[in-house]
Design an enzyme around this catalytic site. Structure first.
Site, PDB file in Angstrom:
ATOM      1  N   HIS A 108       0.828  -1.209   0.000  1.00  0.00           N
ATOM      2  CA  HIS A 108       0.000   0.000   0.000  1.00  0.00           C
ATOM      3  C   HIS A 108       0.862   1.258   0.000  1.00  0.00           C
ATOM      4  O   HIS A 108       0.450   2.316  -0.464  1.00  0.00           O
ATOM      5  CB  HIS A 108      -0.899   0.041   1.235  1.00  0.00           C
ATOM      6  CG  HIS A 108      -1.891  -1.070   1.290  1.00  0.00           C
ATOM      7  ND1 HIS A 108      -2.813  -1.276   0.290  1.00  0.00           N
ATOM      8  CD2 HIS A 108      -2.114  -2.038   2.211  1.00  0.00           C
ATOM      9  CE1 HIS A 108      -3.568  -2.318   0.595  1.00  0.00           C
ATOM     10  NE2 HIS A 108      -3.162  -2.805   1.750  1.00  0.00           N
ATOM     11  N   HIS A 134       5.614   7.023   6.324  1.00  0.00           N
ATOM     12  CA  HIS A 134       5.290   6.450   5.009  1.00  0.00           C
ATOM     13  C   HIS A 134       4.862   7.567   4.062  1.00  0.00           C
ATOM     14  O   HIS A 134       4.745   8.731   4.473  1.00  0.00           O
ATOM     15  CB  HIS A 134       4.187   5.394   5.151  1.00  0.00           C
ATOM     16  CG  HIS A 134       2.914   5.969   5.670  1.00  0.00           C
ATOM     17  ND1 HIS A 134       2.575   5.945   6.999  1.00  0.00           N
ATOM     18  CD2 HIS A 134       1.906   6.632   5.051  1.00  0.00           C
ATOM     19  CE1 HIS A 134       1.408   6.550   7.164  1.00  0.00           C
ATOM     20  NE2 HIS A 134       0.985   6.984   5.989  1.00  0.00           N
ATOM     21  N   HIS A 136       2.492   8.935   0.442  1.00  0.00           N
ATOM     22  CA  HIS A 136       1.367   8.812  -0.495  1.00  0.00           C
ATOM     23  C   HIS A 136       1.774   9.584  -1.748  1.00  0.00           C
ATOM     24  O   HIS A 136       2.324  10.678  -1.644  1.00  0.00           O
ATOM     25  CB  HIS A 136       0.095   9.422   0.107  1.00  0.00           C
ATOM     26  CG  HIS A 136      -0.316   8.753   1.387  1.00  0.00           C
ATOM     27  ND1 HIS A 136      -1.172   7.678   1.425  1.00  0.00           N
ATOM     28  CD2 HIS A 136       0.038   9.011   2.671  1.00  0.00           C
ATOM     29  CE1 HIS A 136      -1.342   7.302   2.682  1.00  0.00           C
ATOM     30  NE2 HIS A 136      -0.618   8.089   3.466  1.00  0.00           N
ATOM     31  N   HIS A 159       3.811  11.124   5.897  1.00  0.00           N
ATOM     32  CA  HIS A 159       3.135  11.022   7.198  1.00  0.00           C
ATOM     33  C   HIS A 159       4.082  10.377   8.202  1.00  0.00           C
ATOM     34  O   HIS A 159       4.558   9.271   7.961  1.00  0.00           O
ATOM     35  CB  HIS A 159       1.865  10.170   7.085  1.00  0.00           C
ATOM     36  CG  HIS A 159       0.783  10.830   6.296  1.00  0.00           C
ATOM     37  ND1 HIS A 159      -0.253  10.133   5.720  1.00  0.00           N
ATOM     38  CD2 HIS A 159       0.570  12.151   6.015  1.00  0.00           C
ATOM     39  CE1 HIS A 159      -1.066  10.985   5.101  1.00  0.00           C
ATOM     40  NE2 HIS A 159      -0.579  12.217   5.253  1.00  0.00           N
ATOM     41  N   THR A 240      -5.977   7.269   7.246  1.00  0.00           N
ATOM     42  CA  THR A 240      -6.491   7.443   5.879  1.00  0.00           C
ATOM     43  C   THR A 240      -6.576   6.109   5.140  1.00  0.00           C
ATOM     44  O   THR A 240      -6.838   6.078   3.942  1.00  0.00           O
ATOM     45  CB  THR A 240      -5.611   8.428   5.070  1.00  0.00           C
ATOM     46  OG1 THR A 240      -4.323   7.842   4.887  1.00  0.00           O
ATOM     47  CG2 THR A 240      -5.486   9.759   5.777  1.00  0.00           C
ATOM     48  N   THR A 241      -6.332   5.029   5.864  1.00  0.00           N
ATOM     49  CA  THR A 241      -6.508   3.677   5.303  1.00  0.00           C
ATOM     50  C   THR A 241      -7.380   2.880   6.269  1.00  0.00           C
ATOM     51  O   THR A 241      -7.456   3.221   7.451  1.00  0.00           O
ATOM     52  CB  THR A 241      -5.146   2.964   5.166  1.00  0.00           C
ATOM     53  OG1 THR A 241      -4.506   2.922   6.450  1.00  0.00           O
ATOM     54  CG2 THR A 241      -4.245   3.650   4.167  1.00  0.00           C
TER      55      THR A 241
HETATM   56 ZN   LIG Z   1      -0.601   8.074   5.476  1.00  0.00          ZN
END
Ligand SMILES: [Zn+2]
Length: 385
Positions: A108, A134, A136, A159, A240-241
């Site tokens: 992801h 991580h 995005h 993040h 957000t996941t």
């Molecule tokens: Zn994130």
């Protein structure tokens, strides 16, 4: 003479208007948000989720349909300036290169595990301990930050996830109302290679396959965030996941961190997700606020042009950021300057027109007087004979 000047101005104005309408508008270029909903996947098996079926996350994960979801669009005009928001102070972020960190492609995102010696020691009621960071991102065509500023996406977003020190670990804290604090920053494109990001990006090939990891030497993780941590937005939101727990105290820094075009391309083009598909566009669409407030630690500068960040998210433009590299100074974008120039041209043209009309009127009244004189003195023409 004045008539000629007026006609010249009119011609110039028309020309200018043509140029303006053919110039690309920054707002038009950025219509990429909230488009993933086109690709509806059928209900996923429990526990499994993808970014292409984010509209159906709430089927298997009930929190995802809550009213404090993340990410959000940050409307800079509506952000409430709060001078009491405490400054963020980080500790232990400068890691020795003898320390090794696990970098993982989890299918992801690209995730770097962080030792619990990294902490937010000021900024919240309690100390928050770092667990992982991580990213995005999108594609070359579609910028992939999760949060947006005035509906503009940035190329990518980092993040840094922390958990409240009153809990034993991240997984215990994740479902608690005061469990998490995430520091988020936008990643834009700069002219130079970002050496700090190279610590991670230089080894991307080693984790290109899903569910693989590698070890990298420690470095100053603080430098992955913008130099200025004093200007930020704050709001209450969620992961957000999935499972979308609404337990995150979000801090989104105003200033953009920059990497080179090549570095961003490496992030966008190297990693693979399941079925060996490219891992990209791993961002959730902005969620509704449902009455939530967004605070800001700084007073937004008022420019004469509204609050739209300059340029597109892709160019990393944010008119309020320091260290701009896109020739955008003093809060004026190219569009602003064009608008002011054409406005001025219009005013000058209008004045020229009024002067011209007044002049014409005088001329006309003189002419009528003259013609009357002609009538009166008509017999005098005989003198010429
Ligand atoms: Zn994130």
């Amino acid at each position: 003479m004045l008539g000629k000047v007026f006609r010249a101005f009119l011609l110039l104005s028309l020309l200018a208007l043509t140029v303006e309408s053919s110039a690309p508008s920054s707002e038009e270029e950025d219509s990429s948000s909230e488009k993933d909903s086109e690709e509806h996947a059928k209900g996923s098996p429990h526990g499994h989720w993808t970014y292409t079926d984010q509209d159906s996350w709430s089927v298997a994960f009930e929190h995802c349909k809550g009213k404090s979801q993340s990410p959000i669009n940050i409307d800079t005009r509506k952000a409430l300036f709060d001078p009491m928001l405490p400054e963020i102070v980080l500790e232990g972020y400068d890691l020795s290169d003898t320390k090794s960190l696990k970098l993982q492609n989890n299918g992801h995102t690209l995730q770097l595990s962080l030792p619990n010696t990294l902490r937010i020691v000021r900024g919240f009621d309690t100390v928050f301990i770092a667990a992982q960071l991580h990213f995005h991102w999108g594609t070359k065509e579609d910028p992939g930050s999760e949060h947006t500023i005035d509906n503009v996406h940035f190329p990518a977003e980092i993040h840094v996830v922390h958990y409240n020190s009153k809990y034993a670990n991240l997984s215990e804290a994740a479902s608690k109302a005061d469990g998490l604090a995430v520091l988020g920053a936008f990643i834009g494109i700069g002219l130079h290679e970002n050496e700090n990001y190279e610590n991670i990006l230089s080894v991307l090939k080693d984790v290109s396959i899903e569910e693989t990891d590698t070890e990298i030497p420690g470095f100053n993780v603080r430098h992955l965030l913008p130099p200025n941590l004093q200007r930020f937005y704050r709001y209450n939101g969620s992961l957000t996941t999935p499972p979308c727990f609404q337990t995150v105290n979000w801090t989104i820094f105003n200033d953009t961190i920059r990497v080179s075009r090549k570095q961003l391309a490496a992030l966008e083009d190297t990693l693979k997700a399941e079925h060996n598909e490219l891992l990209s566009k791993n961002f959730r669409a902005p969620q509704l606020l449902f009455g939530r407030d967004v605070q800001s630690s700084f007073r937004a500068e008022v420019s004469g042009s509204g609050s739209q960040p300059s340029g597109t998210g892709r160019s990393g433009g944010n008119s309020r950021s320091i260290g701009e590299e896109n020739g955008n100074q003093g809060g004026f974008s190219r569009g602003d300057i064009l608008a002011i120039a054409f406005g001025a041209l219009f005013v000058v043209t209008l004045i020229a027109f009024i002067v011209y009309m007044v002049h014409q009127r005088k001329k006309f009244s003189r002419f009528t007087k003259d013609s009357r004189q002609n009538v009166i003195y008509k017999p005098a023409t005989k003198e010429e004979a």
